[in-house]
Design an enzyme around this catalytic site. Structure first.
Site, mmCIF file in Angstrom:
data_model
loop_
_atom_site.group_PDB
_atom_site.id
_atom_site.type_symbol
_atom_site.label_atom_id
_atom_site.label_comp_id
_atom_site.label_asym_id
_atom_site.label_seq_id
_atom_site.Cartn_x
_atom_site.Cartn_y
_atom_site.Cartn_z
ATOM 1 N N ASP A 1 -10.848 5.650 -3.971
ATOM 2 C CA ASP A 1 -11.535 4.434 -3.525
ATOM 3 C C ASP A 1 -12.059 3.667 -4.726
ATOM 4 O OD1 ASP A 1 -11.345 4.632 -0.676
ATOM 5 O OD2 ASP A 1 -12.819 6.249 -0.749
ATOM 6 N N GLU B 1 -5.065 4.208 3.382
ATOM 7 C CA GLU B 1 -4.984 5.677 3.457
ATOM 8 C C GLU B 1 -3.704 6.193 2.811
ATOM 9 O OE1 GLU B 1 -7.657 7.295 4.168
ATOM 10 O OE2 GLU B 1 -8.705 5.514 4.898
ATOM 11 N N HIS C 1 -4.252 6.583 -0.819
ATOM 12 C CA HIS C 1 -4.870 7.860 -1.204
ATOM 13 C C HIS C 1 -3.792 8.931 -1.370
ATOM 14 C CE1 HIS C 1 -8.905 6.463 -0.935
ATOM 15 N NE2 HIS C 1 -8.997 6.445 0.389
ATOM 16 N N THR D 1 -3.704 -2.387 9.941
ATOM 17 C CA THR D 1 -2.682 -2.338 8.887
ATOM 18 C C THR D 1 -3.321 -2.067 7.536
ATOM 19 O OG1 THR D 1 -1.223 -3.795 10.130
ATOM 20 C CG2 THR D 1 -0.807 -3.608 7.760
#
Length: 191
Positions: free
Chosen positions: A136, A127, A130, A121
């Site tokens: 990051d 992701e 993003h 999860t």
């Protein structure tokens, strides 16, 4: 005087009073309702992410619960999607957004990270972050969703922190404006 005459007279008098009052009375100025910020709807296709459905649903729910001006919804089968999610055997990775309606980014949910003990999860929510334009923040603590693998395998936090929420809110503040340009980089989340 018959009752019918009284009713007609009363109705005429009432109409006359209302017409006169309406002419002398100016309606108060009413401000239009405050416009709400436009909500950008982004569709995702997880039809090629077998085994990740629950993690994707939880990651989507986390973002939808924490930001108000962008909404992630599942695309209709065979329909267009801005976020294409696939399962792979490698490390998780995604195209850096922010994605806009009509554009497309790719998210790869890699089993290599799961095999090394990372939470599915958290991976899915990270992701998706993003795709929404967040890079990051490595190294970083578990409280930062975008710290990714640097937070360690014990970290299961799939909720964006206040800074991450604020950045997404700011990015999508003007609805579907195209002022933000993406560079199309793919961010690989290997440690």
């Amino acid at each position: 005087m018959p009752l019918v005459t009284w009713i007609k007279a009363g109705t005429s008098a009432t109409a006359l009073v209302l017409a006169t009052a309406g002419a002398a009375y100016a309606a108060p100025s009413v401000e239009p309702p405050t416009a709400q910020a436009a909500v950008v709807t982004l569709r995702y296709d997880d039809s090629r992410a077998a085994g990740w459905e629950a993690a994707i649903a939880a990651g989507v729910a986390s973002w939808n619960a924490n930001v108000t001006n962008v909404r992630l919804v599942e695309a209709a089968p065979g329909g267009a999607a801005e976020i294409v999610i696939v399962a792979t055997t490698g490390w998780p990775q995604a195209t850096l957004g922010p994605v806009r309606p009509g554009r497309q980014v790719r998210v790869e949910l890699g089993s290599q990270a799961v095999n090394q003990g990372y939470n599915k999860t958290r991976i899915a929510a990270h992701e998706l972050g993003h795709s929404l334009g967040l890079p990051d923040t490595k190294p970083g603590p578990c409280s930062q969703l975008m710290s990714g693998s640097s937070a360690g395998t014990a970290c299961t936090n799939a909720v964006p922190n206040a800074t991450e929420r604020s950045r997404v809110q700011s990015t999508y503040a003007n609805g579907v404006t195209t002022s933000v340009v993406t560079d199309g980089r793919t961010l690989v989340d290997a440690p």
